[in-house]
Design a protein around this motif. Structure first.
Motif, PDB file in Angstrom:
ATOM      1  N   ASP A 122     -85.612 -13.629  26.991  1.00  0.00           N
ATOM      2  CA  ASP A 122     -86.167 -14.886  27.485  1.00  0.00           C
ATOM      3  C   ASP A 122     -85.036 -15.821  27.884  1.00  0.00           C
ATOM      4  O   ASP A 122     -84.259 -16.280  27.041  1.00  0.00           O
ATOM      5  CB  ASP A 122     -87.033 -15.534  26.398  1.00  0.00           C
ATOM      6  CG  ASP A 122     -87.762 -16.771  26.907  1.00  0.00           C
ATOM      7  OD1 ASP A 122     -87.626 -17.093  28.112  1.00  0.00           O
ATOM      8  OD2 ASP A 122     -88.460 -17.426  26.111  1.00  0.00           O
ATOM      9  N   LYS A 123     -84.933 -16.121  29.182  1.00  0.00           N
ATOM     10  CA  LYS A 123     -83.896 -17.016  29.680  1.00  0.00           C
ATOM     11  C   LYS A 123     -84.389 -18.456  29.824  1.00  0.00           C
ATOM     12  O   LYS A 123     -83.684 -19.303  30.370  1.00  0.00           O
ATOM     13  CB  LYS A 123     -83.376 -16.507  31.035  1.00  0.00           C
ATOM     14  CG  LYS A 123     -82.687 -15.155  30.942  1.00  0.00           C
ATOM     15  CD  LYS A 123     -82.097 -14.748  32.276  1.00  0.00           C
ATOM     16  CE  LYS A 123     -81.357 -13.422  32.164  1.00  0.00           C
ATOM     17  NZ  LYS A 123     -80.759 -13.015  33.462  1.00  0.00           N
ATOM     18  N   GLY A 124     -85.585 -18.722  29.325  1.00  0.00           N
ATOM     19  CA  GLY A 124     -86.117 -20.066  29.391  1.00  0.00           C
ATOM     20  C   GLY A 124     -87.176 -20.232  30.473  1.00  0.00           C
ATOM     21  O   GLY A 124     -87.375 -19.349  31.312  1.00  0.00           O
ATOM     22  N   ASP A 167     -87.301 -25.640  29.232  1.00  0.00           N
ATOM     23  CA  ASP A 167     -87.109 -25.148  27.868  1.00  0.00           C
ATOM     24  C   ASP A 167     -86.100 -24.012  27.932  1.00  0.00           C
ATOM     25  O   ASP A 167     -86.415 -22.908  28.396  1.00  0.00           O
ATOM     26  CB  ASP A 167     -88.435 -24.645  27.273  1.00  0.00           C
ATOM     27  CG  ASP A 167     -89.384 -25.781  26.963  1.00  0.00           C
ATOM     28  OD1 ASP A 167     -88.905 -26.897  26.731  1.00  0.00           O
ATOM     29  OD2 ASP A 167     -90.611 -25.543  26.947  1.00  0.00           O
ATOM     30  N   LEU A 168     -84.877 -24.282  27.508  1.00  0.00           N
ATOM     31  CA  LEU A 168     -83.810 -23.298  27.522  1.00  0.00           C
ATOM     32  C   LEU A 168     -83.463 -22.962  26.087  1.00  0.00           C
ATOM     33  O   LEU A 168     -82.597 -23.593  25.474  1.00  0.00           O
ATOM     34  CB  LEU A 168     -82.591 -23.849  28.275  1.00  0.00           C
ATOM     35  CG  LEU A 168     -82.871 -24.375  29.701  1.00  0.00           C
ATOM     36  CD1 LEU A 168     -81.629 -24.982  30.302  1.00  0.00           C
ATOM     37  CD2 LEU A 168     -83.402 -23.246  30.584  1.00  0.00           C
ATOM     38  N   HIS A 169     -84.206 -21.990  25.554  1.00  0.00           N
ATOM     39  CA  HIS A 169     -84.067 -21.598  24.148  1.00  0.00           C
ATOM     40  C   HIS A 169     -84.334 -22.810  23.253  1.00  0.00           C
ATOM     41  O   HIS A 169     -85.425 -23.352  23.283  1.00  0.00           O
ATOM     42  CB  HIS A 169     -82.691 -20.975  23.906  1.00  0.00           C
ATOM     43  CG  HIS A 169     -82.450 -19.746  24.735  1.00  0.00           C
ATOM     44  ND1 HIS A 169     -83.125 -18.570  24.528  1.00  0.00           N
ATOM     45  CD2 HIS A 169     -81.625 -19.538  25.795  1.00  0.00           C
ATOM     46  CE1 HIS A 169     -82.731 -17.671  25.410  1.00  0.00           C
ATOM     47  NE2 HIS A 169     -81.831 -18.225  26.196  1.00  0.00           N
ATOM     48  N   SER A 170     -83.361 -23.285  22.515  1.00  0.00           N
ATOM     49  CA  SER A 170     -83.585 -24.414  21.604  1.00  0.00           C
ATOM     50  C   SER A 170     -83.352 -25.754  22.274  1.00  0.00           C
ATOM     51  O   SER A 170     -83.523 -26.798  21.640  1.00  0.00           O
ATOM     52  CB  SER A 170     -82.662 -24.283  20.383  1.00  0.00           C
ATOM     53  OG  SER A 170     -81.292 -24.273  20.777  1.00  0.00           O
TER      54      SER A 170
END
Length: 271
Positions: free
Chosen positions: A190-192, A205-208
């Protein structure tokens, strides 16, 4: 024809509703002064309790706020049942008149019948696959992207219908076919997720990390720009974006003024 209804509050629906909302708020009074902004209505209908259901709660709240600022009416927890004679009927019995309905609530695969197999279609007509993209119940037939339904512990309802899933699965299958090996199952990275809502309005939304507003909008533009093929295309698109940003103008807009030319107007004014 000035009543727009967008069905589906995912990234595509939010982006389309935001684009029409910008037309109502910024462009209408400039390019179409004869049309009152209140005459143009935009409604987005989402069956769940929030927009951008696959993204974070912060992204959903930001999208709702930005669409409201762009004068888009948002209806959550509503499903479209029928659309007849330009009238949309919702699951609660209420109706909406609209001559322009845009469907962004997903697609359904065309059913294919297979004889002599144990194949059963999955949700939305998709092909259930194993972790190697092979269709369950069939041999030597593979499905990737939106038409495939691969479930995992993290995605019990199937991998998201995003371009990155199809791209990664395509590379995975090509590597397996070229090496003739099946030793490692597919693992989605998942790259966001990103969605643009309008001018200086976007969520990411880029991970956290969660971005919103102007920074997310710049990130969205940068990622789409570098995805284009060829440096010349990148430069041309960048110049066009800069010109459109500062001038609020575009070469793709078409103005019709039939009332000034009665003879010409007859071409499109006939009932």
């Amino acid at each position: 024809m000035l009543s727009f209804v967008v069905i589906g509050g995912g990234p595509a629906g939010v982006e389309i509703a935001g684009a029409v909302g910008e037309l109502k708020r910024y462009i209408l009074k400039r390019d179409y002064p004869g049309i009152a902004p209140d005459d143009l209505s935009i409604t987005i209908i989402e069956g769940t309790d929030r927009l951008l259901g696959t993204m974070s709660r912060e992204a959903s709240d930001t999208a709702l706020r930005d669409l409201n600022q762009l004068m888009v009416e948002v209806k959550l927890g509503r499903l479209m049942k029928t659309y007849n004679d330009n009238v949309i009927t919702l699951d609660d019995g209420s109706t909406i008149y609209s001559e322009m309905v845009i469907w962004t609530a997903g697609v359904t695969g065309v059913p294919i019948e297979f004889s002599g197999t144990d194949y059963k279609a999955g949700r939305g007509g998709c092909f259930p696959t194993d972790q190697y993209c092979r269709i369950e119940g069939l041999e030597d037939i593979y499905a990737i992207g939106d038409i495939g339904l691969m479930t995992t512990d993290k995605y019990p309802k199937g991998l998201p219908q995003l371009a990155q899933v199809a791209i990664q699965q395509g590379r995975f299958l090509a590597k397996n076919f070229n090496s003739n090996k099946r030793d490692r199952p597919f693992s989605y990275v998942d790259k966001g997720s990103m969605a643009t809502i309008g001018r200086n309005r976007a969520v990411a939304d880029l991970h956290s990390i969660h971005l919103s507003g102007f920074i997310a909008w710049l990130a969205w533009m940068f990622i789409h720009l570098i995805s284009l093929l060829g440096m010349r295309n990148k430069i041309n698109v960048l110049i066009n974006w800069i010109w459109a940003y500062f001038s609020y103008n575009t070469s793709l807009r078409l103005l019709l003024a039939g009332s000034k030319y009665p003879k010409r107007g007859e071409l499109w004014d006939k009932g």
